[in-house]
Write a protein that holds these residues in place. Structure first.
Motif, PDB file in Angstrom:
ATOM      1  N   GLU A 588       7.203   0.609   8.899  1.00 37.37           N
ATOM      2  CA  GLU A 588       7.880  -0.347   8.033  1.00 37.37           C
ATOM      3  C   GLU A 588       7.669   0.077   6.590  1.00 37.37           C
ATOM      4  OE1 GLU A 588       7.740  -5.083   6.757  1.00 37.37           O
ATOM      5  OE2 GLU A 588       6.454  -4.309   8.373  1.00 37.37           O
ATOM      6  N   GLU A 589       8.775   0.366   5.874  1.00 40.29           N
ATOM      7  CA  GLU A 589       8.687   0.748   4.467  1.00 40.29           C
ATOM      8  C   GLU A 589       9.093  -0.451   3.614  1.00 40.29           C
ATOM      9  OE1 GLU A 589      11.046   4.168   3.777  1.00 40.29           O
ATOM     10  OE2 GLU A 589      10.109   5.351   5.363  1.00 40.29           O
ATOM     11  N   VAL A 590       8.232  -0.802   2.651  1.00 35.96           N
ATOM     12  CA  VAL A 590       8.462  -1.989   1.832  1.00 35.96           C
ATOM     13  C   VAL A 590       8.605  -1.569   0.366  1.00 35.96           C
ATOM     14  CG1 VAL A 590       7.553  -4.217   1.085  1.00 35.96           C
ATOM     15  CG2 VAL A 590       7.128  -3.397   3.425  1.00 35.96           C
ATOM     16  N   ALA A 591       9.752  -1.819  -0.181  1.00 35.36           N
ATOM     17  CA  ALA A 591       9.980  -1.634  -1.625  1.00 35.36           C
ATOM     18  C   ALA A 591       9.506  -0.279  -2.116  1.00 35.36           C
ATOM     19  CB  ALA A 591       9.299  -2.760  -2.398  1.00 35.36           C
ATOM     20  N   GLU A 631       5.081   0.288  -2.228  1.00 32.41           N
ATOM     21  CA  GLU A 631       4.826   0.745  -3.595  1.00 32.41           C
ATOM     22  C   GLU A 631       4.379  -0.462  -4.401  1.00 32.41           C
ATOM     23  OE1 GLU A 631       7.288   2.563  -7.400  1.00 32.41           O
ATOM     24  OE2 GLU A 631       7.922   3.111  -5.354  1.00 32.41           O
ATOM     25  N   THR A 632       3.124  -0.419  -4.903  1.00 31.13           N
ATOM     26  CA  THR A 632       2.536  -1.593  -5.555  1.00 31.13           C
ATOM     27  C   THR A 632       2.587  -1.538  -7.076  1.00 31.13           C
ATOM     28  OG1 THR A 632       0.341  -0.571  -5.482  1.00 31.13           O
ATOM     29  CG2 THR A 632       0.973  -1.966  -3.609  1.00 31.13           C
ATOM     30  N   ALA A 633       2.734  -0.368  -7.637  1.00 28.51           N
ATOM     31  CA  ALA A 633       2.738  -0.273  -9.103  1.00 28.51           C
ATOM     32  C   ALA A 633       3.354   1.054  -9.516  1.00 28.51           C
ATOM     33  CB  ALA A 633       1.319  -0.396  -9.663  1.00 28.51           C
ATOM     34  N   PHE A 634       3.885   1.075 -10.742  1.00 29.16           N
ATOM     35  CA  PHE A 634       4.425   2.316 -11.313  1.00 29.16           C
ATOM     36  C   PHE A 634       4.132   2.300 -12.807  1.00 29.16           C
ATOM     37  CE2 PHE A 634       7.640   4.968 -13.301  1.00 29.16           C
ATOM     38  CZ  PHE A 634       7.527   6.124 -12.538  1.00 29.16           C
ATOM     39  N   ARG A 635       3.424   3.336 -13.272  1.00 27.62           N
ATOM     40  CA  ARG A 635       3.054   3.383 -14.687  1.00 27.62           C
ATOM     41  C   ARG A 635       2.875   4.837 -15.109  1.00 27.62           C
ATOM     42  NH1 ARG A 635      -2.138   0.042 -16.132  1.00 27.62           N
ATOM     43  NH2 ARG A 635      -0.712  -1.614 -15.461  1.00 27.62           N
ATOM     44  N   ASN A 636       3.436   5.170 -16.252  1.00 28.66           N
ATOM     45  CA  ASN A 636       3.256   6.506 -16.853  1.00 28.66           C
ATOM     46  C   ASN A 636       3.569   7.638 -15.874  1.00 28.66           C
ATOM     47  OD1 ASN A 636       2.390   5.261 -19.233  1.00 28.66           O
ATOM     48  ND2 ASN A 636       0.257   5.225 -18.531  1.00 28.66           N
ATOM     49  N   PHE A 643      -0.915   1.988   1.974  1.00 28.82           N
ATOM     50  CA  PHE A 643      -0.618   2.326   3.369  1.00 28.82           C
ATOM     51  C   PHE A 643      -1.516   1.454   4.244  1.00 28.82           C
ATOM     52  CE2 PHE A 643       0.113   5.995   0.719  1.00 28.82           C
ATOM     53  CZ  PHE A 643       1.327   6.506   1.156  1.00 28.82           C
ATOM     54  N   VAL A 644      -0.889   0.638   5.102  1.00 32.08           N
ATOM     55  CA  VAL A 644      -1.649  -0.258   5.982  1.00 32.08           C
ATOM     56  C   VAL A 644      -1.337   0.113   7.424  1.00 32.08           C
ATOM     57  CG1 VAL A 644      -2.108  -2.636   6.649  1.00 32.08           C
ATOM     58  CG2 VAL A 644      -1.574  -2.083   4.261  1.00 32.08           C
ATOM     59  N   ILE A 645      -2.361   0.500   8.182  1.00 31.68           N
ATOM     60  CA  ILE A 645      -2.209   0.840   9.601  1.00 31.68           C
ATOM     61  C   ILE A 645      -2.962  -0.217  10.391  1.00 31.68           C
ATOM     62  CG2 ILE A 645      -2.701   2.511  11.413  1.00 31.68           C
ATOM     63  CD1 ILE A 645      -2.545   3.648   7.786  1.00 31.68           C
ATOM     64  N   GLU A 646      -2.230  -1.005  11.161  1.00 36.99           N
ATOM     65  CA  GLU A 646      -2.810  -2.124  11.910  1.00 36.99           C
ATOM     66  C   GLU A 646      -2.609  -1.878  13.395  1.00 36.99           C
ATOM     67  OE1 GLU A 646      -2.603  -7.045  11.976  1.00 36.99           O
ATOM     68  OE2 GLU A 646      -1.393  -5.862  10.570  1.00 36.99           O
TER      69      GLU A 646
END
Length: 858
Positions: A588-591, A631-636, A643-646
């Protein structure tokens, strides 16, 4: 408490003394370099004249080092060497008068060593017979068979040397250490002597050149007692002309009784007598004596009485004597002496070493006389009395060490030297550690004993030693644990490596016994491939974790890649394993706003596949594994990805969680059997995540599954570059002429079969040398590709590649050379590239990858 009585009473009881000394022998060192140096310096500093200080120190060092001669040589204005000071043991002939203006060439080799900071040690004189003939003859004449000599430096300038002759050969290193330590004091004393002599020279020059410098000048005829006044001064407070009417001896006695201080009277009477004066003048031609007078209105305090011989002295028993005011000279000398003592006290204070004298007089309380540093170390005021000073020191010795200290005192009295280390209670600092040593005062005239010694605070040294010992113990414990882990690792790996090997051997046996059963043969081949792939995976994991644990960082491979493709590759590779185990694997790819990245896709895949592989291995039938990427953040220009493996697997207990990332660890003993793992995956994950500057966390409960969360920062590919895409399917190598270089016959046969099956022409060589010979014997352009093993006898693949690239023919620079090697670390790939190779393939060779690479280089 009668401390002295207790100490002296125990001196006669030898048997208990010996037993107690043996019990505490580990805390004592009777031959201590610091004690020898400190005692020598202390004794030398008691002398008022620098010449005498040097003589006393040479004697002390000579006896301490058991040598036959100690001496000082100084360079003279002509470049030669003069023996200026000497001590000779009993029965040893002095050499000083024969060693004046020694030619420069005799000691030239020594000075060459002095200029580079070296000293001279001769263990056996015959060793220098050929190399230094002049020095050899010089030393042999003096009956020298061994020596130690150290240079004397005034700043950076060499002013001479000093040393010891014929010390015991076994103690040359000890002698060298002592001489080098005392050299600074020798130079300081020589400089002080020069100042002293300069003052004397100036004084005597003025005395002879300017009579006005004298308060009175007189001539005496000892046979008649008559005196003649050449010069007189009212500052003396006496009319010598009138006094001499009663004769010389009467006048001098009256002067001494009325004007000279009581402590100098007897000495002055002795040196002014007729017989003494004439005896001195017959040998010295002149001499002088200093004395002090009572306070006078003219401010006179220190005077010098100077006797000189004349041409008539021998015949008429006459002499010239004069009085001189030396207040200024004495004050200057006292100033120099005070400065020297102050300098020594500053040095001792910096070294936290105090000097003391203890008097154990019978019938009296023990007394301790302490210098400034000693009082500081005792935390005592300057005005403390000697009895109180002793009590403060003795009563603060830690009780368990009192007997040992008393034993050391008795040992000083019996053997002449001792040293002891003990804890001491400081009034302000608390518990400190003290090194204490001393020697007896053999000139003590009172009933009892007197000791001189030093007291050094070594707390920092002891604490450092304790820390070092603790570090050593911790290191030993780590080594022990490492050895234990190594043994456990070897035991586990023996099991894990033998398991698939035994399976392969068993399946080969089934194949041999089932030639007519195609279905069984197909099943056996499939199982053999699975076992072989597992064995290869096991070896790769061991090598990878071994490299990561060694501290060598993985190479920073920076290349453009697509995150979608990397994730799909992981799922595609592991999907067959999931399907075979009946486990649902979902991505599952999120944003994902930025998928075109620059980084290390290989390491990213290793991280994800190790975690997903664990989730599949330790799962339950009909379970699931979900992979979520966000993708949780983008800067510079850099994005942060979670990555979450459950999974729905067996989970991890609380006690085992701290050990998740340790190599070769598994929570359940049967995990290796049931889940086909060796406990390396998460260790590799941890190391790679840290190298990529990320974090990894594990949340798990037994029976409920695990959740692994990995956060990695990865740079965005702003240029939108694309990596070199691999061709679909297998590359076409039909018609290619290949030079195959492989020393292992089986490997060579396998690769040759694969190449020929793909319609390539193959020429084989068994080592690098044979490959070079084949290539040189062929016509230019004969070969389209060279497949080169690296580790071979006669000539390695690296060497062979360099030789081929260096040949003077056109195709030598362009023919593709591909390395085939079991060494697959980044540094091995780099070495192959440095040798001129175009690519590197790891064994066992991936056939499709090999064909694609060969085809791309065609």
């Amino acid at each position: 408490m009668d401390y002295s009585g207790e100490l002296l009473k125990r001196a006669g009881d030898e048997t208990p003394l010996i037993e107690e000394q043996e019990r505490h022998s580990d805390m004592q060192s009777v031959q201590n370099l610091e004690a020898v140096i400190n005692e020598g310096l202390r004794t030398a500093l008691l002398e008022e004249i620098p010449d005498r200080s040097l003589e006393v120190l040479l004697e002390h060092l000579g006896k301490a080092l058991n040598g036959e001669r100690t001496y000082i040589f100084e360079q003279n204005e002509s470049g030669g060497d003069d023996n200026t000071y000497e001590w000779a043991a009993d029965g040893v002939e002095p050499e000083k008068e024969y060693l004046q203006n020694v030619p420069p060439e005799v000691c030239a080799s020594w000075y060459r060593k002095f200029r580079v900071g070296e000293h001279i040690e001769i263990e056996r004189l015959e060793d220098i017979r050929e190399t230094e003939p002049l020095q050899y003859e010089n030393l042999k004449r003096q009956n020298i068979h061994s020596l130690v000599v150290v240079p004397l430096y005034d700043g950076k300038r060499i002013i001479g040397f000093y040393g010891v002759d014929n010390p015991p050969v076994r103690s040359l290193e000890y002698a060298s250490n002592i001489l080098q330590t005392a050299a600074y004091f020798i130079v300081s004393s020589l400089k002080r002597r020069n100042l002293f002599r300069e003052l004397q020279k100036r004084s005597y020059n003025v005395l002879h050149a300017l009579s006005v410098d004298y308060l009175g000048i007189y001539e005496v005829k000892f046979d008649t007692g008559e005196c003649e006044v050449y010069r007189s001064s009212e500052q003396t407070g006496i009319d010598w002309a009138a006094q001499f009417q009663d004769g010389y001896q009467t006048a001098v006695e009256r002067y001494i009784s009325q004007y000279v201080v009581p402590r100098d009277r007897e000495r002055l009477r002795d040196v002014t007598k007729k017989d003494y004066v004439l005896a001195q003048l017959r040998t010295k031609k002149k001499f002088s004596v200093r004395y002090q007078v009572n306070d006078s209105s003219f401010g006179l305090k220190h005077l010098e009485l100077h006797f000189s011989a004349t041409e008539k002295t021998a015949e008429e028993n006459c002499a010239i004597f004069a009085q001189r005011d030396i207040n200024a000279v004495v004050e200057q000398e006292e100033k120099y002496k005070l400065e020297a003592r102050q300098s020594l006290e500053d040095i001792l204070e910096g070294a936290r070493t105090g000097i003391w004298t203890i008097e154990l007089e019978e019938g009296c309380q023990p007394r301790m006389y302490a210098d400034r540093t000693m009082r500081i170390l005792l935390g005592a005021p300057d005005e403390i009395g000697p009895e109180e000073c002793y009590r403060r020191w003795f009563e603060n010795i830690e009780p368990d060490y009192v007997d040992m200290v008393q034993d050391a005192v008795l040992q000083i009295l019996e053997t002449g030297r001792a040293e002891v280390i003990y804890p001491w209670k400081h009034p302000e600092l608390g518990k400190i550690y003290v090194r204490c040593g001393g020697v007896p005062d053999k000139t003590f005239k009172k009933p009892g004993a007197c000791l001189h010694g030093y007291h050094q605070d070594i707390t920092e040294t002891m604490e450092t030693r304790k820390k070092q010992e603790q570090s050593i113990m911790e290191l030993l414990e780590r080594v022990r644990r490492a050895n234990s882990a190594k043994s456990e690792f070897l035991s586990r790996m023996s099991h894990d490596l033998r398991t698939p090997i035994n399976g392969i051997l068993g399946l080969l046996a089934i194949l041999e016994k089932s030639p007519d059963d195609p279905e069984r043969q197909r099943a056996c081949r499939k199982k053999i491939r699975v076992s072989t792939e597992h064995l290869l995976s096991l070896v790769n994991d061991v090598l990878q974790v071994s490299k990561l644990e060694s501290g060598r960082p993985a190479a920073e491979v920076e290349e453009p890649f697509d995150l979608h493709d990397a994730l799909e590759d992981c799922i595609t590779i592991l999907s067959p394993q999931a399907e075979e185990a009946g486990i649902r694997l979902a991505l599952e790819e999120v944003a994902l706003h930025h998928s075109r990245l620059i980084g290390n896709p290989l390491h990213l895949k290793q991280i994800l596949m190790n975690v997903i592989d664990n989730a599949l291995k330790y799962n339950r039938p009909q379970g699931s594994v979900s992979v979520r990427v966000e993708e949780t953040a983008f800067r510079n220009g850099s994005a942060s990805y979670r990555f979450v493996i459950e999974d729905t697997g067996i989970g991890i207990g609380e006690d085992f969680k701290p050990h998740i990332f340790e190599p070769f660890t598994q929570e359940h003993p049967d995990a290796r059997t049931h889940y086909n793992g060796v406990g390396l995956g998460m260790s590799i994950v941890k190391k790679l995540v840290e190298q990529m500057r990320g974090t990894v966390e594990v949340d798990s409960s037994p029976g409920k599954g695990s959740v692994v969360q990995i956060i990695l920062p990865i740079r965005f590919d702003e240029a939108g570059r694309t990596g070199e895409e691999e061709q679909d399917g297998q590359g076409d190598i039909a018609g290619m002429r290949v030079l195959l270089v492989e020393d292992n016959e089986i490997n060579r046969e396998i690769v040759e079969f694969i190449l020929q099956d793909a319609a390539a022409e193959v020429v084989a060589a068994v080592n690098g040398k044979a490959a070079v010979d084949v290539f040189m014997a062929s016509a230019p352009g004969t070969f389209d590709c060279v497949l080169m093993d690296l580790m071979m006898p006669v000539m390695s693949g690296y060497e062979a590649a360099r030789v081929i690239r260096g040949l003077d023919r056109a195709d030598a620079k362009t023919v593709p050379i591909i390395a085939l090697s079991a060494n697959a670390f980044e540094e091995d790939i780099a070495l192959a590239k440095d040798a001129g190779m175009n690519g590197h393939l790891a064994k066992p060779v991936d056939i499709r990858k090999m064909f694609r690479l060969m085809s791309s280089l065609r």
